[in-house]
Design a protein around this motif. Structure first.
Motif, PDB file in Angstrom:
ATOM      1  N   TRP A   1     -54.320  17.573 -30.914  1.00  0.00           N
ATOM      2  CA  TRP A   1     -53.712  17.326 -31.966  1.00  0.00           C
ATOM      3  C   TRP A   1     -53.233  18.679 -32.968  1.00  0.00           C
ATOM      4  O   TRP A   1     -54.008  19.404 -32.718  1.00  0.00           O
ATOM      5  CB  TRP A   1     -54.196  16.364 -32.652  1.00  0.00           C
TER       6      TRP A   1
ATOM      7  N   LEU B   1     -58.231   6.381 -31.544  1.00  0.00           N
ATOM      8  CA  LEU B   1     -57.863   6.561 -31.740  1.00  0.00           C
ATOM      9  C   LEU B   1     -56.845   7.968 -31.355  1.00  0.00           C
ATOM     10  O   LEU B   1     -56.769   9.061 -30.531  1.00  0.00           O
ATOM     11  CB  LEU B   1     -57.838   7.090 -33.589  1.00  0.00           C
TER      12      LEU B   1
ATOM     13  N   SER C   1     -51.738  16.219 -37.390  1.00  0.00           N
ATOM     14  CA  SER C   1     -52.042  14.657 -36.832  1.00  0.00           C
ATOM     15  C   SER C   1     -53.857  14.814 -36.980  1.00  0.00           C
ATOM     16  O   SER C   1     -54.540  13.782 -36.981  1.00  0.00           O
ATOM     17  CB  SER C   1     -52.003  14.920 -34.990  1.00  0.00           C
ATOM     18  N   GLN C   2     -54.799  15.923 -37.029  1.00  0.00           N
ATOM     19  CA  GLN C   2     -55.960  16.323 -37.387  1.00  0.00           C
ATOM     20  C   GLN C   2     -56.071  15.931 -38.379  1.00  0.00           C
ATOM     21  O   GLN C   2     -57.064  14.896 -38.893  1.00  0.00           O
ATOM     22  CB  GLN C   2     -56.074  17.580 -36.854  1.00  0.00           C
TER      23      GLN C   2
ATOM     24  N   HIS D   1     -55.042   2.475 -33.363  1.00  0.00           N
ATOM     25  CA  HIS D   1     -56.715   2.468 -32.898  1.00  0.00           C
ATOM     26  C   HIS D   1     -56.505   1.457 -31.802  1.00  0.00           C
ATOM     27  O   HIS D   1     -55.391   0.985 -31.702  1.00  0.00           O
ATOM     28  CB  HIS D   1     -57.258   1.694 -34.014  1.00  0.00           C
TER      29      HIS D   1
ATOM     30  N   GLU E   1     -56.055  11.906 -38.788  1.00  0.00           N
ATOM     31  CA  GLU E   1     -56.642  11.224 -37.920  1.00  0.00           C
ATOM     32  C   GLU E   1     -58.291  11.481 -38.905  1.00  0.00           C
ATOM     33  O   GLU E   1     -58.889  10.074 -38.960  1.00  0.00           O
ATOM     34  CB  GLU E   1     -57.545  12.198 -36.663  1.00  0.00           C
TER      35      GLU E   1
ATOM     36  N   ARG F   1     -60.429   7.729 -39.686  1.00  0.00           N
ATOM     37  CA  ARG F   1     -61.959   8.267 -40.363  1.00  0.00           C
ATOM     38  C   ARG F   1     -62.595   7.565 -40.917  1.00  0.00           C
ATOM     39  O   ARG F   1     -63.854   7.013 -41.282  1.00  0.00           O
ATOM     40  CB  ARG F   1     -62.808   9.139 -39.267  1.00  0.00           C
TER      41      ARG F   1
ATOM     42  N   MET G   1     -52.358   9.418 -31.892  1.00  0.00           N
ATOM     43  CA  MET G   1     -51.218   9.516 -32.258  1.00  0.00           C
ATOM     44  C   MET G   1     -49.744  10.581 -32.419  1.00  0.00           C
ATOM     45  O   MET G   1     -49.435  10.786 -31.468  1.00  0.00           O
ATOM     46  CB  MET G   1     -51.639  11.002 -33.484  1.00  0.00           C
TER      47      MET G   1
ATOM     48  N   VAL H   1     -51.257   7.207 -36.938  1.00  0.00           N
ATOM     49  CA  VAL H   1     -52.182   6.592 -36.057  1.00  0.00           C
ATOM     50  C   VAL H   1     -52.111   5.064 -36.445  1.00  0.00           C
ATOM     51  O   VAL H   1     -52.374   4.164 -36.359  1.00  0.00           O
ATOM     52  CB  VAL H   1     -53.556   6.808 -37.045  1.00  0.00           C
TER      53      VAL H   1
END
Length: 302
Positions: A218, A241, A222-223, A258, A226, A230, A243, A256
């Motif tokens: 990602w 997950l 996006s990191q 799931h 995420e 979490r 994105m 995000v």
């Protein structure tokens, strides 16, 4: 004199959203010493290293050199080169491997396809446990050698057969750093104990958010999203997950999703880290970019 890692810890600089972005990793075994720019500063043919750097640009493929932990004599040349190619998408992560007499054969690969997740039958499927890649390139930053090489040696002596030293993973100030395949999560500020925890979790299909710098598949906004989800949910399954990132003015909106249908919308902003600190030992103090989730809201389940 403080090192870049010491200052980063003292300033409690967050690990999240600092992983080098790459949809696919191409890892080429090259024993012996590595220069600061390892692809053109090792026993690998200089022109080949430059060509690999050139042909992978813009494809999502990131090239790095690897070697087994241990002494690296200047005369240590490989008759054959191990090659690992790993695609790290949560929908279909894979690792392929081969041994090549001439690494120049890599130039015949379709790098756009590799970046998109198509290996076209390269090599054979990796069968076995997680692959640990510990950054140890001391010519790039002394912290990577001082902290990374002992960690790689410890993991190898503990019986983890798939341990490699690797060139630049970015984020010297988070040393020791480690990239773990097949999922492609990067980790920082590891100890021997926490690194073994990461490898054990990876073998079970999980990640360890407390030490995570992000999933390299990602981009950095996006990191960040995420990691926020979490932390909110306690979810650790590596591939749970996905994105969807869009630019939004000066920042980003990341949806995000799931695997169970739950969804969230994260608003992500970029800012400069203050006060200034060196991003690498020997460099002048700077204000490295950081990604922060400024809002996180639940959406109706899909």
């Amino acid at each position: 004199m403080s090192t870049c890692t010491t200052l980063s810890r003292e300033l409690t600089e967050p690990l999240a959203a600092t992983a080098a972005a790459a949809t696919t990793w191409l890892l080429l075994e090259q024993p012996g010493p590595w220069g600061a720019q390892a692809l053109v500063g090792s026993h690998l043919d200089h022109e080949l290293g430059a060509a690999l750097d050139r042909v992978t640009e813009g494809t999502g493929v990131r090239v790095a050199l690897i070697r087994r932990p241990g002494r690296h004599a200047d005369t240590d040349n490989a008759a054959r080169h191990e090659v690992l190619i790993a695609h790290t998408a949560p929908t279909d992560p894979w690792v392929r491997r081969a041994r090549l007499d001439d690494p120049a054969a890599l130039l015949d690969l379709d790098f756009a396809a590799l970046g998109a997740g198509r290996h076209d039958g390269f090599g054979a499927e990796h069968i076995g446990g997680p692959i640990a890649l510990v950054c140890t390139n001391g010519r790039r930053d002394r912290c990577c050698a001082l902290l990374g090489r002992p960690l790689a040696a410890d993991l190898a002596s503990a019986g983890h057969s798939e341990v490699w030293e690797v060139t630049h993973l970015g984020g010297h100030r988070f040393s020791p750093t480690m990239l773990v395949l097949p999922h492609g999560y990067a980790y920082g500020r590891l100890t021997a104990e926490s690194a073994k925890e990461v490898l054990s979790a990876t073998a079970a299909g999980h990640t360890v958010p407390a030490h995570s710098r992000g999933r390299s598949y990602w981009p950095r906004p996006s990191q960040a999203a995420e990691q926020a989800v979490r932390e909110l949910t306690g979810e650790s399954a590596a591939d749970a997950l996905t994105m969807r990132q869009t630019a939004d003015g000066d920042g980003w909106t990341v949806e995000v999703a799931h695997a169970d249908g739950r969804r969230w919308r994260a608003t992500v902003a970029e800012s400069a880290s203050e006060p200034p600190r060196p991003e690498s030992c020997g460099k002048a103090p700077g204000t490295p970019s950081r990604m922060d989730v400024t809002a996180l809201e639940a959406l109706p389940a899909a």
